[in-house]
Design an enzyme around this catalytic site. Sequence first.
Site, PDB file in Angstrom:
ATOM      1  CG  ASP A  90     -14.947  -1.121   5.535  1.00  0.00           C
ATOM      2  OD1 ASP A  90     -15.257   0.076   5.696  1.00  0.00           O
ATOM      3  OD2 ASP A  90     -13.832  -1.484   5.110  1.00  0.00           O
ATOM      4  CD  GLU A 125     -11.302  -5.213   6.276  1.00  0.00           C
ATOM      5  OE1 GLU A 125     -10.506  -6.112   6.565  1.00  0.00           O
ATOM      6  OE2 GLU A 125     -11.258  -4.581   5.210  1.00  0.00           O
ATOM      7  CB  SER A 181      -5.772  -1.217  -0.154  1.00  0.00           C
ATOM      8  OG  SER A 181      -5.526  -0.051   0.589  1.00  0.00           O
ATOM      9  NE  ARG A 210     -13.636   2.577   5.831  1.00  0.00           N
ATOM     10  CZ  ARG A 210     -12.491   2.307   5.216  1.00  0.00           C
ATOM     11  NH1 ARG A 210     -11.531   3.204   5.136  1.00  0.00           N
ATOM     12  NH2 ARG A 210     -12.295   1.096   4.693  1.00  0.00           N
ATOM     13  CE1 TYR A 232      -7.113   4.302  -0.913  1.00  0.00           C
ATOM     14  CE2 TYR A 232      -6.653   2.144  -1.826  1.00  0.00           C
ATOM     15  CZ  TYR A 232      -6.868   2.956  -0.741  1.00  0.00           C
ATOM     16  OH  TYR A 232      -6.847   2.425   0.529  1.00  0.00           O
ATOM     17  CG  ASN A 235      -8.547   0.840   7.538  1.00  0.00           C
ATOM     18  OD1 ASN A 235      -7.530   1.161   8.154  1.00  0.00           O
ATOM     19  ND2 ASN A 235      -8.624   0.889   6.225  1.00  0.00           N
ATOM     20  CD  GLU A 248      -2.947  -1.093   2.293  1.00  0.00           C
ATOM     21  OE1 GLU A 248      -3.731  -0.131   2.357  1.00  0.00           O
ATOM     22  OE2 GLU A 248      -2.934  -2.003   3.138  1.00  0.00           O
ATOM     23  N   GLY A 299      -7.696   5.596   5.078  1.00  0.00           N
ATOM     24  CA  GLY A 299      -7.019   6.433   4.093  1.00  0.00           C
ATOM     25  C   GLY A 299      -7.314   7.909   4.275  1.00  0.00           C
TER      26      GLY A 299
END
Length: 308
Positions: free
Chosen positions: A252, A269, A142, A250, A211, A271, A16, A275
């Site tokens: 999901d 999951e 990612s 964060r 992205y 994070n 990443e 990002g």
Amino acid sequence: MSREHVAVLMGGFSSERPVSLSSGKACADALEGEGFKVTRIDVERDISEKLSALKPDVVFNALHGPFGEDGTIQGVLEYLQIPYTHSGVLASALAMDKGRAKRVAAAAGVPVAESQVLNRFSFPSEHPMKAPYVVKPVREGSSFGVVIVGEDQAHPPQVIGSAEWRYGEEVIVERYIHGRELTCGVMGDQPMDVIEVVPQGHNFYDYDSKYASGGSKHVLPAKISPKIYQKIQTLALRAHQAIGCRGVSRSDFRYDDRFSEDGELIWLEVNTQPGMTPTSLVPEMAGHAGYSFGAFLRWMVEDASCLR
């Protein structure tokens, strides 16, 4: 203590790296705009020596992937006693291990999909569970290495055991959840708003959807019932706290409302290093809550500590 000099860690050597460079540049630019003295560091193996010589007041961790968000750099920063943003050693390591994180979240009452962790070299020749299912690396972010196995596939994906695979030996096999992609940040001890992510021209929210400009459409606030909206916020905070996250995280989710409004809501999951690129989700949530990007990052710098 003074918080004037911030070292922004970016780049690094995980898959990443490009995302981290983008996040790091955006954060460094915004923090300079807030009046901080900023030193940008493209992280290499000598990061401990560099930080020891630099002696910043705070480290803003903009690294992504292994080393940056798995407890490793956090351990270095604890050893150097430099306050840092985001989660600490244990929460970072736990969240990065998808199998163990799911067990901890489930024990806290967060709904998760049926799954199993397998060594890729002993991946069975028959389907390990009824298709459709998802195979993904245990310790990557990612959407790297994610393979969706459809109901019409006769055999498990061959790439998992091949020389092309570069995402570690352990993989998690998880029941595929139909439906909508929803995500919710947590800032401190408060859940943020919920975004629905709608990939554009992609089957799921993969690397390019995340992205690339125009790779996905973000619906904020998500157009779901207030009941489900609040449930997602509750579960995001519960997962954040159960895993021991600090600062900003964060979570999901997948929400299958094909057959009823209550449907099936599944946590995927958390994070711990969301990002911070121009197309990232958490800065968008912060903006919706009234924070400029600079003010949001200032909050993170002021929240930084050791023993997280």
